[in-house]
Design an enzyme around this catalytic site. Structure first.
Site: not given
Ligand code: GLN
Length: 493
Positions: A78, A159, A183
């Site tokens: 990532k 994400s 995410s």
């Molecule tokens: N979707 C969540 C956010 O936008 C979690 C993102 C994540 O876990 N990095 O904050």
């Protein structure tokens, strides 16, 4: 022999060890898939040379009898993990062109174990999002399509959407993810793969671009539970460079995998039965409960009464920490610098930040700055922290009565690109089942359980006690064995 790109991590490791194929063949096969899948936009940077070099070393190590635990396994990284000499962007214009001179602890551990890197995977900008649509480098597309043929491009989740899409499309057998509020788990659920967020502190955050430091955790995404266990063993471990790193030995999760759940209790939180939820999700949850019973577990109803406050608390705490963490992008220290003619220091800050951050990141910085401001700190931030404590206590009480908790991973299957971007609250709702475990720092994983009526994957989430990744993995394995999820996206890219 099966196509090499259909092999999982354990199969590559063991097959390479046995001499069934060379690591170079494996790296080349995956690199070819990466190169042929530009339509998915899963990678920001491709690094076939890195994968090939590691593969050559793996083949040499095999000849010399000095194999490493993951020799010959190429993976995706990532693009939130700093990689020495390879651009690291967090999918933001702010960091475009930033080439770290250091390696994150987690990626260093993977390279030390013999893995090679196929490339840096796309993500939501600074890991903020649930659909991978906030990336400066364009959204990732899921390899999955709805069965009704409607050709809508679907979100791979976020994400870690580059990671999920790439694994589901067989561009890599496994990848790193990070999970601040879902995410790893939500993208895994959207694409029919597995992913685990370990206990907060298991994986070092050192060298990972920070989003919300009290929540951020790295973890693996892969095609099955065993591969997740193998990857996590390599990624986890104490790191003196991260003050929140757990100083605990890393168990041998792979060796202790067992889907026999006799004597275990599985908690079903009644508050997670959301009104108006997709019928397929509720039905899958019931099937999951039956699977765990079949594996020998006893099922008990539990209560997590503060669940409904988890999402609002998360969307105060995470932006608050983000606004502080992202203050470092000022045009001086990292990446982008916009210096209009005759501009002073303040103008440079403003121009750089206006240009460098995308709209979602700006929204979070503004919310975060607001909830931390002198007049509102107690009303919002302090309250949210109190709620966080109550949520952690809910789990503590629940774990008095059960060993693991079973819930759906997300409230829906993958949605179409563009469907939720105009409505941030609808987007935030994706995290409703994922966020409580994040706030409490608990290990949680998603495993694919079924296809819905549209032919799209749905995931089940298992939440465990702090440090009990084994319990989570074992319950995940019990579901995996019974669900027999072998569906994969039909190739169109
Ligand atoms: N979707 C969540 C956010 O936008 C979690 C993102 C994540 O876990 N990095 O904050």
């Amino acid at each position: 022999m099966t196509e090499l790109t259909n092999l999982k991590v354990a199969e590559i490791r063991d097959g390479h060890r046995a001499g069934d194929f060379s690591a170079v063949e494996v790296a080349e096969a995956f690199s070819a898939n990466v190169a042929a899948a530009k339509a998915l936009n899963a990678f920001i940077v491709e690094t076939p040379e890195h994968a090939l070099a590691a593969a050559k070393a793996a083949d040499a190590d095999r000849a010399a009898g000095t194999l490493k635990p993951l020799s010959g396994v190429p993976i995706g990284m990532k693009d939130l993990f700093c990689t020495d000499g390879v651009q690291t962007t967090a999918a933001s214009h702010m960091l475009e062109g930033f080439v770290p001179r250091y390696e994150s602890t987690v990626s260093a551990k993977l390279w030390d174990a013999g893995c090679g890197m196929l490339g840096k995977l796309n993500l939501d900008q600074f890991a903020m999002g649930s659909s991978n649509e906030t990336s400066y480098f364009g959204n990732v597309i899921s390899p999955w399509k709805r069965k009704d043929g409607g050709n809508a491009a679907l979100a791979p989740g976020g994400s870690s959407g580059g990671s999920s899409s790439a694994i589901a499309a067989r561009l890599c057998p496994a990848a790193t993810g990070t999970d601040t509020g879902g995410s790893i788990r939500q993208p895994a659920a959207f694409t029919g793969i597995s992913g685990i967020k370990p206990t907060y502190g298991r994986c070092s955050r050192w060298g990972i671009v920070a989003f919300a430091s009290s929540l951020d955790q790295a973890g693996p995404m892969a095609r099955d539970v065993k591969d997740c266990a193998i990857m996590l063993e390599t990624m986890a471990g104490f790191d003196p460079k991260d003050a929140t790193s757990l100083n605990m030995a890393v168990p041998n999760w792979e060796a202790a995998l067992s889907s026999d759940l006799k004597g275990k209790k599985v908690g079903i939180p009644k508050e997670y039965r959301l009104e108006g939820i997709d019928l397929d999700i509720d039905a899958m949850w019931d099937v999951g409960i039956a699977m765990l019973k079949d594996a020998g577990a006893e099922v008990v109803e539990i209560s997590l009464p503060h669940t409904k406050y988890a999402l609002p608390a998360y969307y105060i705490i995470a932006p608050a920490e983000a606004s502080s963490n992202l203050a470092r992008y000022d045009g001086v220290r990292y990446g982008l610098r916009d210096l209009p003619d005759g501009a002073g220091l303040q103008d440079m800050y403003a121009a750089t930040r206006a240009d460098g951050f995308g709209p979602e990141v700006k929204r979070r910085i503004m919310i975060g700055t607001y909830v931390l401001s002198a007049g509102f700190y107690d009303a919002y931030y302090t309250q949210a922290q109190k709620v966080r404590t109550l949520i952690a206590r809910d789990f503590e009480a629940a774990f008095g009565a059960c060993d693991v908790i079973l819930t759906p991973t997300a409230p829906s299957a993958a949605f179409g690109l563009g469907e939720k971007m105009a409505d941030p609250l609808a987007m935030y709702l994706n995290d409703v089942f994922a966020v409580p475990a994040s706030l409490a720092g608990l290990p949680a994983m998603s495993v694919p359980a079924a296809l819905n009526r549209e032919g799209l994957p749905l995931g089940l989430q298992i939440i465990g006690k702090a440090f009990d990744e084994q319990g989570v993995l074992n319950a995940g394995l019990a579901i995996e064995e019974r669900a027999g999820f072998t569906a994969r996206a039909e190739k169109w890219w």
